[in-house]
Motif scaffolding. Sequence first.
Motif, mmCIF file in Angstrom:
data_model
loop_
_atom_site.group_PDB
_atom_site.id
_atom_site.type_symbol
_atom_site.label_atom_id
_atom_site.label_comp_id
_atom_site.label_asym_id
_atom_site.label_seq_id
_atom_site.Cartn_x
_atom_site.Cartn_y
_atom_site.Cartn_z
ATOM 1 N N SER A 1 0.842 -1.161 0.025
ATOM 2 C CA SER A 1 0.183 0.052 0.128
ATOM 3 C C SER A 1 0.803 1.233 0.109
ATOM 4 C CB SER A 1 -0.993 0.195 1.188
ATOM 5 O OG SER A 1 -1.705 1.031 1.102
ATOM 6 N N LEU B 1 -4.934 7.064 -0.192
ATOM 7 C CA LEU B 1 -3.991 5.656 0.112
ATOM 8 C C LEU B 1 -4.163 5.037 -1.395
ATOM 9 C CD1 LEU B 1 -5.201 4.163 3.460
ATOM 10 C CD2 LEU B 1 -3.276 5.420 2.769
ATOM 11 N N ASN C 1 -4.558 1.431 -2.479
ATOM 12 C CA ASN C 1 -4.965 -0.074 -2.094
ATOM 13 C C ASN C 1 -4.868 0.202 -0.519
ATOM 14 O OD1 ASN C 1 -5.061 -1.099 -4.433
ATOM 15 N ND2 ASN C 1 -2.950 -1.331 -4.693
ATOM 16 N N SER D 1 -4.807 -2.572 2.551
ATOM 17 C CA SER D 1 -4.424 -3.990 2.686
ATOM 18 C C SER D 1 -5.118 -4.467 4.076
ATOM 19 C CB SER D 1 -2.834 -3.942 2.882
ATOM 20 O OG SER D 1 -2.540 -3.875 4.084
ATOM 21 N N ILE E 1 -3.769 -2.690 7.263
ATOM 22 C CA ILE E 1 -4.114 -1.088 7.358
ATOM 23 C C ILE E 1 -3.886 -0.728 8.893
ATOM 24 C CG2 ILE E 1 -6.665 -1.209 7.399
ATOM 25 C CD1 ILE E 1 -6.165 1.324 5.229
ATOM 26 N N HIS F 1 -5.591 -5.939 -1.310
ATOM 27 C CA HIS F 1 -5.773 -4.789 -1.728
ATOM 28 C C HIS F 1 -7.096 -3.970 -1.480
ATOM 29 C CE1 HIS F 1 -2.545 -4.940 -4.919
ATOM 30 N NE2 HIS F 1 -2.059 -4.524 -4.026
#
Length: 312
Positions: free
Chosen positions: A41, A53, A55, A57, A60, A95
């Motif tokens: 990311s 951002l 993606n 993930s 996060i 993602h």
Amino acid sequence: MRVKIIGSAAGGGFPQWNCNYRLSRAARNCMPGVQSRTQSSVAASADGTGWVLFNASPDIRQQIAQTPELQPAADAPLRSTPIRAVVLTNADVDHIAGLLSLRERQPFAIYATTKVLATLAANSIFDVLDPAIVPRRLLALTEEMAICGADGHPTGVVVGSFPVPGKVALYLEQRGDPTADFSSDTGDTIGVRISRADGRGAICYVPGCARIDAALRARLAGAACVLFDGTLYTDDEMITAGVGQKTGARMGHIAMSGEAGSIAGLADVKIGRRIFIHINNTNPVLDENSAEHAAVKAADWEVAADGMEMEF
């Protein structure tokens, strides 16, 4: 434009939770030259205050905890975030799963292609992000678009998206047909060109790519920096490592090395910095003392690590 790599590993992270391959063991044992990494990311900001951002993930929450710029400011409201938008490059679990961790009725915008938006719409669990609070916006292919927050205010970040050779997400494959071809060049996987409104200092982010063609070479030419798919060093890497039966090409990822690899394929393309991202837990470049890591550096490429920052 500030760009931070908040996650540099492929799906599963490094070390992957159930991986006992030698590199994952080395990371768990804190072997010198082998750093742990979260899933791929990137965050970009044109003003240092609002962030976009690229993606979301599954890691996060950890990534935000490790990145002060993505945390609520000391003088901000009790519920707040500097994250204004999330741009998705495909519908892979690594993602999009992080979107579910951003479910606290906090306004931000989601940008994705028609195919990725359809995937989100078909899975009702993503309705936990109320579209009235978290609008979903179409990222039109081959067009530049000013990214705005949920309130419609521009972030100063401009994104141009373009299709790259890839494949459909793993969970969308028809598992009953072992001979089926799941490759796709029509927007299941995209790359993005990230720039400020004045167009200067463009950086390209392509975390997934199955091969390099003339169109992609033209898209990347002239970029100040390219963050490119570094999943595998060799196409048969997972097979040789004994952890899987698929080649990189079957998984939709080009190898770094070899005549058909990304190092050779982009060698004569005019690019500023070249950085491999989305690195799988079997890739020997994760060991900074390896011959493969040295070969990548000798080819004028860098290996991404969590926390790397660039300014253009």
